[in-house]
Scaffold this motif. Structure first.
Motif, short mmCIF file in Angstrom:
data_model
loop_
_atom_site.label_atom_id
_atom_site.label_comp_id
_atom_site.label_asym_id
_atom_site.label_seq_id
_atom_site.Cartn_x
_atom_site.Cartn_y
_atom_site.Cartn_z
N TRP A 1 1.76 27.32 39.71
CA TRP A 1 2.94 27.35 38.85
C TRP A 1 2.70 28.26 37.64
O TRP A 1 3.53 29.07 37.28
CB TRP A 1 3.24 25.91 38.42
CG TRP A 1 4.52 25.73 37.67
CD1 TRP A 1 4.66 25.41 36.36
CD2 TRP A 1 5.85 25.83 38.19
NE1 TRP A 1 5.97 25.31 36.02
CE2 TRP A 1 6.74 25.56 37.13
CE3 TRP A 1 6.38 26.13 39.45
CZ2 TRP A 1 8.12 25.58 37.27
CZ3 TRP A 1 7.75 26.15 39.60
CH2 TRP A 1 8.61 25.88 38.53
N LYS B 1 4.18 32.50 36.67
CA LYS B 1 4.75 32.99 35.42
C LYS B 1 3.97 34.21 34.93
O LYS B 1 4.56 35.23 34.56
CB LYS B 1 4.70 31.88 34.38
CG LYS B 1 5.36 32.26 33.09
CD LYS B 1 5.38 31.09 32.15
CE LYS B 1 5.72 31.54 30.74
NZ LYS B 1 5.49 30.49 29.78
N ASP C 1 6.27 25.57 28.90
CA ASP C 1 7.24 24.80 29.67
C ASP C 1 6.59 23.76 30.57
O ASP C 1 7.26 22.88 31.04
CB ASP C 1 8.12 25.73 30.48
CG ASP C 1 7.30 26.63 31.35
OD1 ASP C 1 7.80 27.07 32.37
OD2 ASP C 1 6.11 26.86 31.01
N GLN D 1 7.22 20.17 29.71
CA GLN D 1 8.55 19.60 29.81
C GLN D 1 8.87 19.11 31.21
O GLN D 1 9.76 18.32 31.41
CB GLN D 1 9.60 20.66 29.42
CG GLN D 1 9.50 21.05 27.97
CD GLN D 1 10.31 22.28 27.69
OE1 GLN D 1 10.88 22.88 28.60
NE2 GLN D 1 10.38 22.67 26.44
N TYR D 2 8.18 19.67 32.15
CA TYR D 2 8.55 19.29 33.51
C TYR D 2 7.28 19.04 34.32
O TYR D 2 6.40 19.89 34.40
CB TYR D 2 9.35 20.42 34.17
CG TYR D 2 9.77 20.08 35.57
CD1 TYR D 2 10.84 19.21 35.77
CD2 TYR D 2 9.08 20.58 36.66
CE1 TYR D 2 11.20 18.86 37.05
CE2 TYR D 2 9.45 20.23 37.94
CZ TYR D 2 10.52 19.38 38.14
OH TYR D 2 10.88 19.04 39.40
N LEU E 1 14.84 21.54 36.48
CA LEU E 1 14.17 22.64 35.80
C LEU E 1 15.16 23.51 35.06
O LEU E 1 16.29 23.70 35.49
CB LEU E 1 13.44 23.49 36.85
CG LEU E 1 12.16 22.86 37.36
CD1 LEU E 1 11.92 23.27 38.78
CD2 LEU E 1 11.00 23.24 36.48
N ARG E 2 14.65 24.09 33.97
CA ARG E 2 15.50 25.03 33.25
C ARG E 2 15.62 26.31 34.07
O ARG E 2 14.61 26.79 34.60
CB ARG E 2 14.87 25.38 31.91
CG ARG E 2 14.87 24.24 30.93
CD ARG E 2 14.43 24.72 29.58
NE ARG E 2 13.29 25.64 29.70
CZ ARG E 2 12.60 26.09 28.67
NH1 ARG E 2 12.92 25.72 27.45
NH2 ARG E 2 11.58 26.91 28.86
N ASP F 1 12.96 28.81 33.30
CA ASP F 1 11.63 28.59 33.88
C ASP F 1 11.57 29.07 35.31
O ASP F 1 10.56 29.60 35.77
CB ASP F 1 11.27 27.11 33.83
CG ASP F 1 10.92 26.67 32.42
OD1 ASP F 1 10.66 27.58 31.59
OD2 ASP F 1 10.92 25.46 32.16
N LEU F 2 12.65 28.83 36.03
CA LEU F 2 12.68 29.28 37.43
C LEU F 2 12.71 30.80 37.50
O LEU F 2 11.96 31.42 38.25
CB LEU F 2 13.91 28.70 38.14
CG LEU F 2 13.83 27.22 38.50
CD1 LEU F 2 15.16 26.77 39.07
CD2 LEU F 2 12.71 26.97 39.50
#
Lengths: 1047, 534
Positions: A866, A870, A891, A894-895, B227-228, B231-232
């Protein structure tokens, strides 16, 4: 009555690749039986078939005129024949020069221009061939050729039975007269008998990549290009008898024979003005002092004396010095090597450090060392670490020069499947049918295409075309297709290779191949050193290195503690995963039966599980006698000496030879021919000639006919693949060393095996599972701890743990892994730091993440992936200057990504590295399997002989040995261990699909125990792959572990 | 807003639109297999496998249901599959044929909506029912009607209807009930529920994007909702967020509708019925001229023409013409149809006529080189003569001799119908190879005739012979040219070699004879007369 002609000039063999349709031997035997006294063989742009022709003419008692058939760039052809060695050398040089200009490609003929023929020496016989309808261009051509060629020029004439023979001869003779040249009659044979015409046609189709239906005029008009009788030749050439007799005159001048090419050893192998023999004596003396610091034992001294005398007598000192030189270089570079082959297991070689098999222990046979009767060089193959063989090859080129050192060729011939497919193609069968036919030929089966196979392919065996295809495919077996290079057989000469033979470029630049293969070289007595690569040597060298680093023990092949009982105990249990040679299922099953307790037992162990002894049905008698269940007796007193060491059962190649000499009254030379026939049995099938002689010879001398037949069968088996004792002894040493390492340092052994991959029988997953079963702590691949190679790490107790290396990660390049390890001053804290510090590419990071190598950063495969995704985008879009400024991974907090199930983790591990340390898939699935009545396969240990069970396990291997009559052996495993399953031939037919396509196999069958050995006899096979899908149900992506199939 | 705006450009791509729409998507998972089953007349239990080469290996791409059940799967190589299931049938993929079939289905769907299209990579068609659904009693009623008709025709169809193309696509391909047809027109929350269970592959993403999502544990569309979008997008690119948006709002969707073919057709209603010879000729001339200029304008040439007409009583008739080389030259077409007018019986009068061209190829003008005949005009002349003959006598009655590469005299030429001779070499001079060094006669007998001979030795040429009951004396002979049997031919009956001789007869003629069978091999020998040199 006219004089009968004696010489057939201009004959081709099937070494005119895809043109000629007869083996050299066939051509020559036919010539001899028709009454020809001499035959001129000239193959298209090649001398590859000359040695075979040479041997055949010797056998047939006629003379060979050596030559080549040259196709010129402008479409004209010439044939060159060599009357003298000097002429032969210029022919080879001329052709080599043209060949070496070509890029390496087997199927393309070299381009040659007229002008290049100027190099031919003045005594070379050059026969200029006209086109099939010569015209005035030919007259001009003749004039030019006369001006270019310093050799003697003749005009060749031939007959084709195309309705124009009379006109053609008249014209050729007219043009020849006009240029004051003599016309010579050629036999112009492409095959020895007319019935080979179909093969010539099929070969034409293969060469032109077309089909019989489309080939049209490319096919032959008739079957006339065969050998005629001398009388018929004379009759057909009525009016031109002079041309026929000229061939005899030319043949009479050609007294050159390939025997003259006696070998000249390379110089620069002696020092201080010593003769080679003095040098050898000096080196052996020096070596023996090192080998035996307390003085050479009497027994060994005796061997040394005898061997040196023989070497001196046959003048082989330079050969030993050459091998010694190469081995000495390898040692100076710390490259592990070991010699094997008949001459390697000798006291001389032991003292020269070519081999590490102590003659005191192995009792070498002088007869096998160098045979006086066979005038051929001693046989030494030297194995080197496979990673480092290239250094040796470079040394040879550098030391001896590129023009003096070249690789031997290896003749690629038509075998079962290739013959069938290419012929089916020539007949224009659809790819479907081609595939269906070839699918019925398993592996390397010999040329038997039984009617059942055709029926099984869904075709009609009565079909005329199919019958033609299968019979042609059988006939074309063993036909050479093209030349390739031998794996490592170097020929080194004193002068220049291109004077010896035509040379051609190898696949790698600036390397050359000579056109003769190893049998040819043997036949001519040319020196060849086999520089071979052996993975196990890399492994052992690696293990010695680790042993010195982590356990401070300095060992070598020669100093490994001998006859260690713990190591033998381990082997007797059949616990031999990874051990050299004895790791296959068959060997593993044999170990507990044979119970090897000493070095000699290992030699027997290595030699016994081979097609030779198995086909000769020698295995069971030996085992019975060894177990004391059968009286050891000898067929005769004279054979007692031969067979005593193997309890009266012949197991080694030299024993078979000895039986032929002692038991059947063969002379040494005949036994040598028999040995040669053994080696080339596959190719020619010569060996049957010896059948009667040997079996009847033995019966005459009072041996049991059954025993005689068994001995002969065994010799046939040796042809397929036999071991002489000396080879077995060299291998046995590696067996012992690797077994010792596995027994005492399993972590080091496993680590070294992993680093020497690819090699051996097992995949890393199985090697690691085996090490863990032996108590080795195995640690996962990690960016902070792993090097490219696997390494050892200290633990709290005395034993080291094995840290898996980055080389196991699929898709990770070695240089990236190297950078990663080299830049690791302190631990990497973030994924991004790998990019900034070690400049690792995103692809490499993804590969590492997939392999779950970020555990020390607190990230599992999914989280690491993940983050890398990015980084990948950022790197793609941003200027490098700002790369560091970007906020790191805000991020992720947050998830929370979903946590991966164990099944998915396993599946990912298998995809990324081919193994998983987390669990074994079968263990994870055990409860699901149990619900449906399947037991994990290692449960077999709890059940008695004869019990019917339903077992399931991952398939790791499928084997179908040639000697097992269609039986397939499958190995299945779970987390605890593996089970060998025997699947009889009839089951392989009915469960073909489940057998071939299954990863997780369910097998219904019976337990079979025999002493310590357990087998599982299959009755029914079930494809259980749907359970693997259950591991990762959402995607349906199943673990597909790789198995080794049908090697 | 409320108002919907439809703007379409000429190519049928809709550029902008708001408001609620209705899309039906029909997915045919077994379309290639069903096409093959129909073509080869196989039933549903046939193990059909369709393969295509992938990096040099033939791999399975589509399988019949029966083959699936037998354990085969897509991606398997053909030899592997064959080893597992020897009775399976293997066919190469034919995407062109599949697409053609999809286009036919899309055109069939015109009865529900004027705007339909194909999705060739995913084997589906779509129907934009917006504004048309009320004609069949609602979108769902239309959907079920389509499914009934298609499944009666033997097609397996998975279908879905929803307010967006993307959602219909996703549901038709991945919803578990798609085989019964699903709809998604309910409340927003219900729609979300239906879509959330679908896998991310339903978003029509690139394979590596799907792989990345799955590896991150994001398997379903629902998993992405937490998910935002930023972010994706940061990881998988903007295309992912666009695809997600399209589920609800198909403004960014680009769909191309299928269009009708434009036939090469010239028609005319005649104000006065045409009757009598001259008017009919004028009518035909007019049609030919119009057709020629239409073809020229479209830069096309045609090989086949249909001339049709309708009588005043409403009955119709037509004639077919065929050229061996495509053309748009009015002279050539006129010559081809020259006698057509005379064959048309106008009866009580023709009030409507047409000409249709087919077998179209692009027109490539050829320039003749000065002073040469590089265009092959002479050849064209011959071909047109053949066309005219074929038009009169029937194409299968006119045959052409074509040289064949064969040593065997009987097989060295082939006589083929002119329609099949196209594209094959006719030039005998070029085709006869120089390797045929011995001359071949000008005239050959159709069937070689047996002769009786007298010769000195069995393998000598004859000195005297009897042919057609007449004695001939041989003054000179040359040869032999030996021709072996075509051993590879499956229907080979006689495997004897032939020795051909050229004989000069004392009475003048030079002839070509052969002896069948090899004397030296002890074959049965027969002599035959094959042809004349002059």
């Amino acid at each position: 009555m006219n004089k009968i002609p004696q010489t057939a000039l201009g004959c081709m063999t099937n070494f005119s690749f895809l043109r000629g349709a007869s083996h050299p031997a066939e051509m020559i035997e036919q010539a001899a039986s028709l009454g020809w006294q001499a035959i001129g063989i000239s193959d298209v742009m090649s001398c590859a078939g000359l040695v075979r022709a040479h041997m055949a003419t010797k056998q047939a008692g006629i003379r060979l005129i050596c030559g080549v058939y040259i196709r010129l760039q402008d479409g004209h052809d010439v044939i060159c024949y060599a009357p003298t060695r000097a002429s032969y050398e210029t022919i080879c040089q001329t052709l080599s020069a043209a060949t070496m200009k070509q890029p390496h490609k087997a199927s393309v003929l070299p381009v040659m221009y007229k002008g290049e023929l100027a190099r031919l020496s003045s005594d070379t016989i050059v026969i200029i061939l006209p086109a099939s309808s010569p015209d005035d261009n030919f007259a001009a051509h003749l004039g030019q050729m006369k001006a270019i060629i310093s050799g003697r020029v003749y005009v060749g004439a031939y007959q084709l039975r195309d309705g124009c023979d009379d006109q053609r001869l008249a014209r050729i003779s007219h043009y020849a007269n006009a240029e004051q040249l003599d016309m010579v009659a050629l036999a112009h044979a492409l095959y020895h008998v007319p019935r080979r015409r179909p093969i010539a046609d099929v070969l034409s189709c293969i060469r032109h990549k077309t089909t019989l239906a489309d080939a049209g005029y490319l096919l032959s008009r008739n079957a006339e290009r065969h050998l005629l009788t001398p009388q018929e030749m004379l009759r057909r050439w009525q009016g031109y008898e002079q041309a026929v007799y000229l061939a005899d005159r030319l043949a009479h001048e050609c007294q050159f024979s390939l025997d003259e090419l006696g070998f000249e050893y390379p110089e620069s192998i002696t020092s201080q003005n010593r003769t080679p023999m003095q040098e050898l004596a000096f080196q052996v003396k020096q070596g023996s002092r090192k080998r035996y610091p307390d003085g050479v034992p009497d027994k060994v001294a005796g061997y040394l004396e005898k061997e040196m005398a023989l070497i001196k007598k046959l003048d082989y000192a330079p050969f030993f010095l050459t091998v010694f030189d190469i081995v000495r270089f390898a040692r100076s570079r710390n490259i592990l090597c070991q010699g094997r082959g008949s001459a390697a297991n000798s006291a001389v070689c032991y003292c020269l450090f070519i081999t590490a098999v102590d003659p005191e222990r192995s009792a070498p046979l002088l007869e096998r060392f160098i045979s006086e009767t066979r005038n051929e060089p001693p046989d030494i193959d030297v194995d080197f670490e496979h990673h480092r063989r290239e250094e040796i090859i470079q040394y040879i080129y550098h030391h001896y020069g590129r023009h003096r050192a070249g690789l031997a060729a290896s003749v690629i011939t038509y075998r079962g499947r290739s013959a069938l497919v290419e012929i089916a193609k020539a007949f224009g069968l659809s790819r479907d049918v081609q595939k269906a036919l070839s699918a019925q030929v398993w592996g390397r089966e010999k040329g038997k295409f039984a009617a059942e196979a055709i029926i099984a392919a869904g075709l009609d065996p009565e079909d005329r075309t199919l019958r033609q295809i299968t019979s042609l495919a059988a006939e074309i077996q063993g036909f050479p297709r093209h030349l390739s290079q031998h794996v490592g057989g170097f020929v080194i000469v004193r002068d220049s290779l291109d004077k010896l033979c035509v040379i051609r470029p190898a696949a790698m630049q600036a390397r050359s191949i000579i056109e003769w293969d190893k049998d040819d070289l043997d036949a001519l007595g040319l020196l060849k050193v086999d520089v071979l690569a052996l993975g196990m040597l890399s492994c052992i060298q690696g293990a010695f290195h680790l042993l010195a680093t982590y356990y401070q023990r300095n060992l070598s092949l020669a100093t490994i503690p001998p006859e260690d009982s713990a190591a033998y105990d381990m082997l007797c249990r059949g616990d031999s995963v990874g051990v050299f040679q004895v790791e296959s299922c068959a060997q593993m099953a044999m170990l507990p039966r044979l119970q090897p307790r000493c070095f000699h037992d290992l030699i027997v162990q290595v030699a016994i599980v081979r097609p030779g002894p198995i086909q000769g049905d020698m295995v069971h008698p030996y085992l019975r006698r060894r177990a004391g269940r059968e009286q050891v007796d000898y067929p005769s007193a004279e054979l007692r000496d031969v067979l005593e060491r193997t309890l009266g059962v012949p197991l080694f190649q030299e024993q078979a030879m000895k039986i032929a000499i002692v038991g059947a009254g063969f002379t040494g030379a005949e036994a040598d021919q028999l040995r040669r026939a053994m080696a080339t049995f596959k190719k020619n099938g010569d060996i049957h000639r010896f059948y009667h002689k040997m079996v009847e010879g033995m019966i005459e001398r009072g041996y049991d006919p059954e025993f005689a037949k068994r001995c002969f069968k065994q010799i046939e088996g040796f042809g397929t693949y036999g071991f002489p004792e000396s080879h077995a002894a060299s291998f046995a040493l590696l067996v012992y060393v690797s077994a010792w390492l596995k027994c005492h340092y399993p972590e080091i052994f496993c680590c070294a095996l992993l680093n020497a991959q690819p090699m051996g029988f097992y995949r890393p997953a199985q090697l690691i599972a085996d090490a863990r079963r032996h108590g080795v702590e195995v640690r996962a691949i990690d960016v902070n701890y792993s090097e490219w190679d696997s390494t050892l790490e200290p633990t709290s107790h005395s034993r080291h743990a094995l840290r898996l290396g980055l080389r196991l990660v699929k898709g990770l390049a070695k240089d990236e892994a190297g950078r990663l390890a080299a830049a690791r001053l302190s631990d990497y804290q973030t994924v991004a730091s790998l990019i900034t510090i070690a400049d690792i590419s995103v692809q490499a990071l993804q590969a590492l993440a997939a392999a779950d190598a970020f555990a020390s950063l607190g990230l599992d495969a999914r989280q690491a992936g993940w983050q890398i995704k990015k980084l990948a985008r950022q790197r793609h879009h941003q200027l490098p200057l700002f790369a560091d400024i970007s906020a790191p991974d805000v991020d992720t907090s947050q998830y929370q990504l979903p946590i991966a199930e164990i099944g998915e983790k396993l599946s990912q591990d298998y995809h990324a590295t081919g193994l998983s340390l987390k669990a074994h898939p079968v263990d994870v699935l055990a409860s699901a399997l149990k619900q449906d009545g399947w037991l994990a396969c290692s449960e077999i240990a709890k059940h008695k002989d004869g019990r019917r069970l339903r077992l399931a396990g991952l398939v790791t291997m499928r084997q179908r040995p040639g000697t097992a009559k269609g039986t397939v052996f499958v190995t299945i495993e779970d987390g605890q261990g593996s089970v060998n399953v025997i699947i009889w031939h009839h089951l392989t037919v009915s469960y073909r699909s489940a057998l071939l396509g299954t990863h997780l196999m369910g097998i219904v069958g019976r337990v079979q125990r025999e002493g310590a050995i357990t087998h599982f006899i299959a009755e029914k096979l079930v494809n259980c792959d749907q359970y693997l899908v259950k591991l990762q149900p959402e995607t349906g992506e199943a673990i597909t572990p790789k198995s080794r199939d049908f090697h | 807003m409320g108002m919907s705006v439809h703007i379409r450009n000429a190519s049928g791509i809709r550029t902008h639109r708001t408001g609620s729409s209705e899309y039906i998507y029909l997915h045919f998972p077994y379309l290639p297999v069903m096409r093959l089953a129909r073509q080869h007349q196989l039933d549903s239990s046939a193990l059909i496998c369709v393969y295509q080469p992938e990096k040099g290996v033939d791999r399975l791409v589509y399988l019949s249901e029966a083959a699936h059940r037998q354990g085969l799967s897509t991606g398997l190589s053909v030899p592997d599959a064959r080893a597992r299931l020897p009775e399976a049938l293997f066919y190469p993929a034919d995407h062109v044929a599949d697409t053609r079939l999809l286009v036919r289905l899309a055109r069939w769907a015109w009865r529900y909506s004027p705007r339909t299209g194909i999705d060739k990579t995913a084997l589906g068609i779509w129907i934009d029912m917006t504004g048309a659904s009320h004609l069949v009693g609602g979108c769902m009623a239309g959907l079920h009607q389509m499914m009934t008709i298609l499944s009666q025709a033997g097609l397996t169809v998975h279908a879905a209807a929803s307010p967006s193309y993307a959602a219909s696509w996703a549901l038709a391909h991945y919803h578990p009930d798609a085989a019964q047809g699903v709809e998604c027109f309910g409340l927003a929350s219900e729609r979300v529920q239906m879509l959330d269970i679908l896998p991310v592959t339903a978003l029509r993403l690139e394979a590596d994007c799907v792989d990345g999502l799955v590896r991150s544990g994001l398997r379903s569309i629902g998993a992405l909702r937490g998910l935002r979008p930023a972010d994706l997008a940061m990881r998988f690119g903007a295309s992912l967020t666009v695809r997600l948006e399209q589920l609800n709002d198909d403004r960014s969707e680009r769909l191309v509708a299928v269009r009708a073919d434009q036939p090469m057709l010239v028609t005319r209603h005649w104000p006065e019925p045409i009757a009598g010879e001259a008017p009919v000729v004028r009518m035909v001339d007019w049609l030919i001229d119009e057709m020629a200029s239409l073809l020229m304008m479209q830069e096309q040439q045609a090989r086949q023409f249909e001339l049709g007409w309708q009588y005043t009583d409403g009955t119709t008739a037509h004639m077919q013409f065929r050229l061996s080389r495509a053309s748009n030259d009015r002279l050539i077409i006129r010559r081809l149809c020259a006698d057509a007018a005379s064959r048309i019986d106008a009866k009580f009068g023709i009030d409507y006529s047409w000409m249709r061209a087919s077998g179209l190829v692009d027109y490539k003008p050829v320039t003749a080189l000065l002073g040469t005949d590089q265009t092959g005009l002479a050849e064209i002349e011959l071909e047109h003569m053949i066309d005219v003959l074929a038009a009169r006598l029937g194409p299968e009655k006119v045959r052409r001799a074509i040289p064949c590469d064969s040593w065997h005299v009987e097989k060295s030429e082939e006589r083929v119908a002119v329609t099949e001779a196209e594209g094959r070499h006719h030039d005998w001079q070029i085709e006869m190879p120089s390797i045929l060094s011995a001359p071949r006669p000008v005239r050959l007998l159709n069937i070689a005739e047996p002769i009786t001979t007298i010769s000195v030795l069995p393998d000598h040429p004859p000195q005297q012979l009897v042919w057609r009951k007449k004695h001939w004396k041989v003054t000179q002979a040359s040869g032999p040219e030996r021709v072996g049997p075509a051993w590879w031919q499956a229907d080979l009956k006689d495997s004897r070699s032939r020795d051909y001789y050229r004989l000069q007869l004392s009475q003048g003629p030079r002839i070509w004879v052969f002896r069948e069978g090899l004397a030296e091999r002890g074959d049965k020998i027969g002599w035959y007369m094959q042809g004349f040199f002059c």
